[in-house]
Design an enzyme around this catalytic site. Structure first.
Site, PDB file in Angstrom:
ATOM      1  N   GLU A  39      43.274 -65.067  37.589  1.00  0.00           N
ATOM      2  CA  GLU A  39      42.667 -64.170  36.601  1.00  0.00           C
ATOM      3  C   GLU A  39      42.027 -62.960  37.279  1.00  0.00           C
ATOM      4  O   GLU A  39      42.045 -61.857  36.743  1.00  0.00           O
ATOM      5  CB  GLU A  39      41.623 -64.941  35.790  1.00  0.00           C
ATOM      6  CG  GLU A  39      42.263 -65.964  34.859  1.00  0.00           C
ATOM      7  CD  GLU A  39      41.387 -67.173  34.605  1.00  0.00           C
ATOM      8  OE1 GLU A  39      41.157 -67.947  35.565  1.00  0.00           O
ATOM      9  OE2 GLU A  39      40.925 -67.343  33.479  1.00  0.00           O
ATOM     10  N   GLY A  76      41.813 -76.413  33.210  1.00  0.00           N
ATOM     11  CA  GLY A  76      40.714 -76.324  34.175  1.00  0.00           C
ATOM     12  C   GLY A  76      39.524 -77.062  33.593  1.00  0.00           C
ATOM     13  O   GLY A  76      39.713 -78.000  32.815  1.00  0.00           O
ATOM     14  N   SER A  77      38.307 -76.651  33.944  1.00  0.00           N
ATOM     15  CA  SER A  77      37.178 -77.319  33.289  1.00  0.00           C
ATOM     16  C   SER A  77      37.143 -76.907  31.822  1.00  0.00           C
ATOM     17  O   SER A  77      36.783 -77.700  30.955  1.00  0.00           O
ATOM     18  CB  SER A  77      35.871 -77.046  34.015  1.00  0.00           C
ATOM     19  OG  SER A  77      35.762 -75.686  34.311  1.00  0.00           O
ATOM     20  N   HIS A  83      41.261 -67.542  27.393  1.00  0.00           N
ATOM     21  CA  HIS A  83      42.033 -67.685  28.638  1.00  0.00           C
ATOM     22  C   HIS A  83      43.174 -66.672  28.705  1.00  0.00           C
ATOM     23  O   HIS A  83      44.182 -66.878  29.388  1.00  0.00           O
ATOM     24  CB  HIS A  83      42.631 -69.103  28.788  1.00  0.00           C
ATOM     25  CG  HIS A  83      41.614 -70.159  29.117  1.00  0.00           C
ATOM     26  ND1 HIS A  83      41.641 -71.414  28.555  1.00  0.00           N
ATOM     27  CD2 HIS A  83      40.543 -70.144  29.938  1.00  0.00           C
ATOM     28  CE1 HIS A  83      40.624 -72.126  29.016  1.00  0.00           C
ATOM     29  NE2 HIS A  83      39.940 -71.372  29.861  1.00  0.00           N
ATOM     30  N   ASP A 135      34.575 -84.224  36.207  1.00  0.00           N
ATOM     31  CA  ASP A 135      35.514 -83.861  37.269  1.00  0.00           C
ATOM     32  C   ASP A 135      36.724 -84.795  37.200  1.00  0.00           C
ATOM     33  O   ASP A 135      36.595 -86.011  37.409  1.00  0.00           O
ATOM     34  CB  ASP A 135      34.819 -83.973  38.631  1.00  0.00           C
ATOM     35  CG  ASP A 135      35.673 -83.384  39.750  1.00  0.00           C
ATOM     36  OD1 ASP A 135      36.917 -83.520  39.696  1.00  0.00           O
ATOM     37  OD2 ASP A 135      35.089 -82.814  40.686  1.00  0.00           O
ATOM     38  N   ARG A 163      39.070 -85.334  39.195  1.00  0.00           N
ATOM     39  CA  ARG A 163      39.340 -86.092  40.429  1.00  0.00           C
ATOM     40  C   ARG A 163      38.562 -87.396  40.450  1.00  0.00           C
ATOM     41  O   ARG A 163      39.075 -88.442  40.836  1.00  0.00           O
ATOM     42  CB  ARG A 163      38.954 -85.262  41.662  1.00  0.00           C
ATOM     43  CG  ARG A 163      39.925 -84.171  41.959  1.00  0.00           C
ATOM     44  CD  ARG A 163      39.356 -83.196  42.928  1.00  0.00           C
ATOM     45  NE  ARG A 163      38.255 -82.439  42.329  1.00  0.00           N
ATOM     46  CZ  ARG A 163      37.842 -81.264  42.727  1.00  0.00           C
ATOM     47  NH1 ARG A 163      38.403 -80.698  43.751  1.00  0.00           N
ATOM     48  NH2 ARG A 163      36.860 -80.630  42.119  1.00  0.00           N
ATOM     49  N   ARG A 187      35.344 -59.509  33.778  1.00  0.00           N
ATOM     50  CA  ARG A 187      35.872 -60.405  32.767  1.00  0.00           C
ATOM     51  C   ARG A 187      34.877 -60.378  31.606  1.00  0.00           C
ATOM     52  O   ARG A 187      33.691 -60.655  31.788  1.00  0.00           O
ATOM     53  CB  ARG A 187      35.952 -61.810  33.328  1.00  0.00           C
ATOM     54  CG  ARG A 187      36.477 -62.781  32.324  1.00  0.00           C
ATOM     55  CD  ARG A 187      36.460 -64.163  32.892  1.00  0.00           C
ATOM     56  NE  ARG A 187      37.328 -65.006  32.101  1.00  0.00           N
ATOM     57  CZ  ARG A 187      37.753 -66.174  32.510  1.00  0.00           C
ATOM     58  NH1 ARG A 187      37.428 -66.623  33.699  1.00  0.00           N
ATOM     59  NH2 ARG A 187      38.525 -66.903  31.742  1.00  0.00           N
ATOM     60  N   ASN A 211      32.868 -61.826  37.342  1.00  0.00           N
ATOM     61  CA  ASN A 211      33.001 -62.768  36.243  1.00  0.00           C
ATOM     62  C   ASN A 211      31.641 -63.452  36.091  1.00  0.00           C
ATOM     63  O   ASN A 211      31.317 -64.362  36.845  1.00  0.00           O
ATOM     64  CB  ASN A 211      34.104 -63.772  36.590  1.00  0.00           C
ATOM     65  CG  ASN A 211      34.305 -64.822  35.512  1.00  0.00           C
ATOM     66  OD1 ASN A 211      33.612 -64.831  34.499  1.00  0.00           O
ATOM     67  ND2 ASN A 211      35.252 -65.710  35.738  1.00  0.00           N
ATOM     68  N   ARG A 261      33.631 -80.278  26.656  1.00  0.00           N
ATOM     69  CA  ARG A 261      33.791 -79.880  25.245  1.00  0.00           C
ATOM     70  C   ARG A 261      34.808 -80.789  24.561  1.00  0.00           C
ATOM     71  O   ARG A 261      35.802 -81.156  25.192  1.00  0.00           O
ATOM     72  CB  ARG A 261      34.270 -78.427  25.155  1.00  0.00           C
ATOM     73  CG  ARG A 261      33.234 -77.403  25.550  1.00  0.00           C
ATOM     74  CD  ARG A 261      33.830 -76.004  25.655  1.00  0.00           C
ATOM     75  NE  ARG A 261      33.991 -75.593  27.038  1.00  0.00           N
ATOM     76  CZ  ARG A 261      34.665 -74.517  27.439  1.00  0.00           C
ATOM     77  NH1 ARG A 261      35.250 -73.742  26.558  1.00  0.00           N
ATOM     78  NH2 ARG A 261      34.759 -74.229  28.716  1.00  0.00           N
ATOM     79  N   GLY A 291      45.936 -78.541  36.209  1.00  0.00           N
ATOM     80  CA  GLY A 291      47.375 -78.279  36.071  1.00  0.00           C
ATOM     81  C   GLY A 291      48.057 -78.003  37.403  1.00  0.00           C
ATOM     82  O   GLY A 291      49.184 -78.422  37.648  1.00  0.00           O
ATOM     83  N   GLU A 292      47.347 -77.297  38.285  1.00  0.00           N
ATOM     84  CA  GLU A 292      47.951 -76.948  39.587  1.00  0.00           C
ATOM     85  C   GLU A 292      47.878 -78.089  40.589  1.00  0.00           C
ATOM     86  O   GLU A 292      48.725 -78.195  41.474  1.00  0.00           O
ATOM     87  CB  GLU A 292      47.213 -75.735  40.185  1.00  0.00           C
ATOM     88  CG  GLU A 292      47.457 -74.456  39.433  1.00  0.00           C
ATOM     89  CD  GLU A 292      46.493 -73.347  39.838  1.00  0.00           C
ATOM     90  OE1 GLU A 292      46.005 -73.347  40.980  1.00  0.00           O
ATOM     91  OE2 GLU A 292      46.209 -72.480  38.983  1.00  0.00           O
ATOM     92  N   ASN A 293      46.846 -78.929  40.467  1.00  0.00           N
ATOM     93  CA  ASN A 293      46.577 -79.901  41.534  1.00  0.00           C
ATOM     94  C   ASN A 293      46.835 -81.362  41.206  1.00  0.00           C
ATOM     95  O   ASN A 293      46.898 -82.175  42.123  1.00  0.00           O
ATOM     96  CB  ASN A 293      45.108 -79.772  41.982  1.00  0.00           C
ATOM     97  CG  ASN A 293      44.835 -78.409  42.570  1.00  0.00           C
ATOM     98  OD1 ASN A 293      45.505 -77.998  43.514  1.00  0.00           O
ATOM     99  ND2 ASN A 293      43.890 -77.689  42.001  1.00  0.00           N
TER     100      ASN A 293
HETATM  101  P1  ADP Z   1      37.256 -73.402  35.954  1.00  0.00           P
HETATM  102  O1  ADP Z   1      37.559 -73.476  34.488  1.00  0.00           O
HETATM  103  O2  ADP Z   1      35.850 -73.776  36.302  1.00  0.00           O
HETATM  104  O3  ADP Z   1      37.773 -72.165  36.643  1.00  0.00           O
HETATM  105  P2  ADP Z   1      39.266 -74.819  37.472  1.00  0.00           P
HETATM  106  O4  ADP Z   1      40.498 -74.169  36.988  1.00  0.00           O
HETATM  107  O5  ADP Z   1      38.826 -74.550  38.857  1.00  0.00           O
HETATM  108  O6  ADP Z   1      38.068 -74.624  36.467  1.00  0.00           O
HETATM  109  O7  ADP Z   1      39.464 -76.403  37.301  1.00  0.00           O
HETATM  110  C1  ADP Z   1      38.430 -77.303  37.527  1.00  0.00           C
HETATM  111  C2  ADP Z   1      38.953 -78.700  37.254  1.00  0.00           C
HETATM  112  O8  ADP Z   1      40.077 -78.950  38.093  1.00  0.00           O
HETATM  113  C3  ADP Z   1      37.946 -79.816  37.518  1.00  0.00           C
HETATM  114  O9  ADP Z   1      37.923 -80.720  36.426  1.00  0.00           O
HETATM  115  C4  ADP Z   1      38.515 -80.512  38.724  1.00  0.00           C
HETATM  116  O10 ADP Z   1      38.258 -81.868  38.675  1.00  0.00           O
HETATM  117  C5  ADP Z   1      40.003 -80.276  38.554  1.00  0.00           C
HETATM  118  N1  ADP Z   1      40.754 -80.479  39.795  1.00  0.00           N
HETATM  119  C6  ADP Z   1      40.765 -79.724  40.907  1.00  0.00           C
HETATM  120  N2  ADP Z   1      41.558 -80.292  41.853  1.00  0.00           N
HETATM  121  C7  ADP Z   1      42.056 -81.420  41.305  1.00  0.00           C
HETATM  122  C8  ADP Z   1      42.939 -82.452  41.763  1.00  0.00           C
HETATM  123  N3  ADP Z   1      43.461 -82.429  42.974  1.00  0.00           N
HETATM  124  N4  ADP Z   1      43.221 -83.454  40.901  1.00  0.00           N
HETATM  125  C9  ADP Z   1      42.703 -83.496  39.681  1.00  0.00           C
HETATM  126  N5  ADP Z   1      41.879 -82.567  39.195  1.00  0.00           N
HETATM  127  C10 ADP Z   1      41.556 -81.537  39.990  1.00  0.00           C
END
Ligand code: ADP
Length: 394
Positions: free
Chosen positions: A380, A211-212, A182, A284, A286, A94, A9, A242, A331-333
């Protein structure tokens, strides 16, 4: 000896890679993954084995590893030192844009490459790097079969009405249409739902890939019928850097009144907006969630607001909603973001189970919730490896 598939990728300043073993029968197994990042500034490599243990960490001078081809060479050296080079049976890439032509992955040939080059103007920040990685592999191992997997392909099931913009017709014919992105993530989720959430897999589902980069997709019977992203990956939800959907009049204003160049506007829209631009702190999630700064809170509220707006729009496209799925980094975290979205989506029949949400269970709504909500980790790379295996008959 088992065969292996390399998944690549390639982005503007990084190349992510994964290596999967192909067993005689059954699911592919990831044995290593990592990335070279900081190309052009501070190139460095990090890699983990299948259990997440670090297997390599290196950094170089920009003069040593300057190009994508050189980064790939370093990845190849690492893989050769850890695994038998002879086991590699194919490479899956990708590729961000498959235009209107590709509704499925394609085996790379010269003819395919030249068709994909025609899509560079549609994705100038990504497509050239994706193609550079394909070329670099060709140079080192011309006989190794390669497969292109597109971020746009999964959305080609959308009908013409949904892919149109209200511009003169000739623009549609020239390729100015909603493509959606995506797609590999959504395809993976659609393929996973029958096992995780069989009761809704054939229903009306919205998937939020947060994600980002962030987007949402409406699935009907597992097929994409709508997406928040359009002609480019700038559309739809607000993201890390963005803005998502903005009034196109703003672009005219920036050009005509503020005197920004096209390049400056591109930089503003791709790199300086979104969570970063609104908060003034960072992209970020977090960091923003941990901050008391009023603009960090505002940025989060706007992020959530935009998700809920899009959720309403996609539920309307579907004519109702049976399930919402959260995936990707945020979404996952982030239980907090999921909770904020679900609290505003009660009108859709969503009743959050707060304890399940905090635990990050697969299902995070109460048993009596009319619409169920799920957390499904995306993959992915595995999707690309599966396509590559299938196309190469491995
Ligand atoms: P990419 O598009 O780069 O693959 P990811 O799917 O890895 O991105 O997502 C990155 C984003 O996920 C970042 O904004 C990061 O802050 C956020 N993130 C990761 N873990 C957590 C968490 N525990 N709580 C909130 N946001 C999180």
């Amino acid at each position: 000896m088992d065969k292996a598939i390399l998944v690549l990728n390639a982005g503007s300043s990084s190349i992510k890679f994964s290596i999967f073993v192909v067993p005689e029968a059954g699911e592919l197994r990831a044995i290593a993954s990592g990335q070279v990042e900081g190309l052009g500034t501070a190139p460095r490599l990090k890699a983990r084995d299948g259990s997440g243990q670090s297997i390599a960490e290196k950094s170089w001078d920009t003069s040593e590893v300057a190009t994508h081809a050189q980064a790939l060479q370093r990845i190849a050296e690492l893989l050769r030192s850890r695994f038998d080079g002879g086991m590699l049976a194919g490479v899956g890439h990708r590729v961000v844009h498959g235009g209107a032509d590709y509704s499925a992955p394609a085996l790379i040939s010269e003819a395919v490459i030249s068709r994909l080059e025609a899509f560079v103007p549609l994705a100038p920040l990504h497509q050239p790097h994706n193609l550079a990685a394909i070329r670099a592999v060709q140079e080192v191992q011309p006989d190794l079969p390669q497969v292109a997997c597109f971020d746009t392909a999964f959305h080609r099931t959308q009908d013409t009405v949904g892919q149109l913009y209200g511009l003169p017709w000739e623009y549609y014919e020239r390729g100015v249409r909603r493509y959606g992105f995506h797609g590999l993530s959504y395809e993976y989720i659609a393929a996973t739902l029958p096992a995780v959430a069989p009761e809704v897999a054939d229903g009306r589902v919205v998937v939020a890939h947060l994600g980002s980069g962030a987007s949402m997709c409406a699935l009907d019977h597992g097929h994409s019928v709508g997406s928040s992203m359009g002609f480019t990956a700038l559309d739809g939800l607000m993201m890390g850097t963005r803005p998502g959907n903005i009034d196109p009049g703003i672009v005219l204003y920036l050009l005509q009144q503020e005197g920004l160049s096209a390049k400056q506007i591109e930089d503003l829209l791709y790199k300086r907006s979104g969570l970063l631009g609104l908060s003034g702190i960072g992209n970020d999630m977090r960091v923003l969630l941990a901050s008391d700064a009023p603009r960090a809170r505002l940025a989060i509220e706007h992020f959530v607001y935009r998700i809920n707006r899009e959720l309403g729009a996609l539920a309307a496209v579907l004519g109702g909603l049976d399930a919402l799925v959260f995936t990707a980094g945020i979404g996952e975290n982030s239980a907090r973001i999921r909770q904020l979205v679900c609290d505003k989506a009660r009108w859709l029949g969503i009743e959050l189970d707060e304890a399940a949400n905090e635990r990050g269970d697969a299902r995070i709504t109460r048993a009596d919730s009319r619409c169920s909500v799920w957390v499904v980790p995306t993959n992915e790379e595995l999707m690309i490896a599966r396509h590559t295996r299938r196309l190469l008959g491995l």
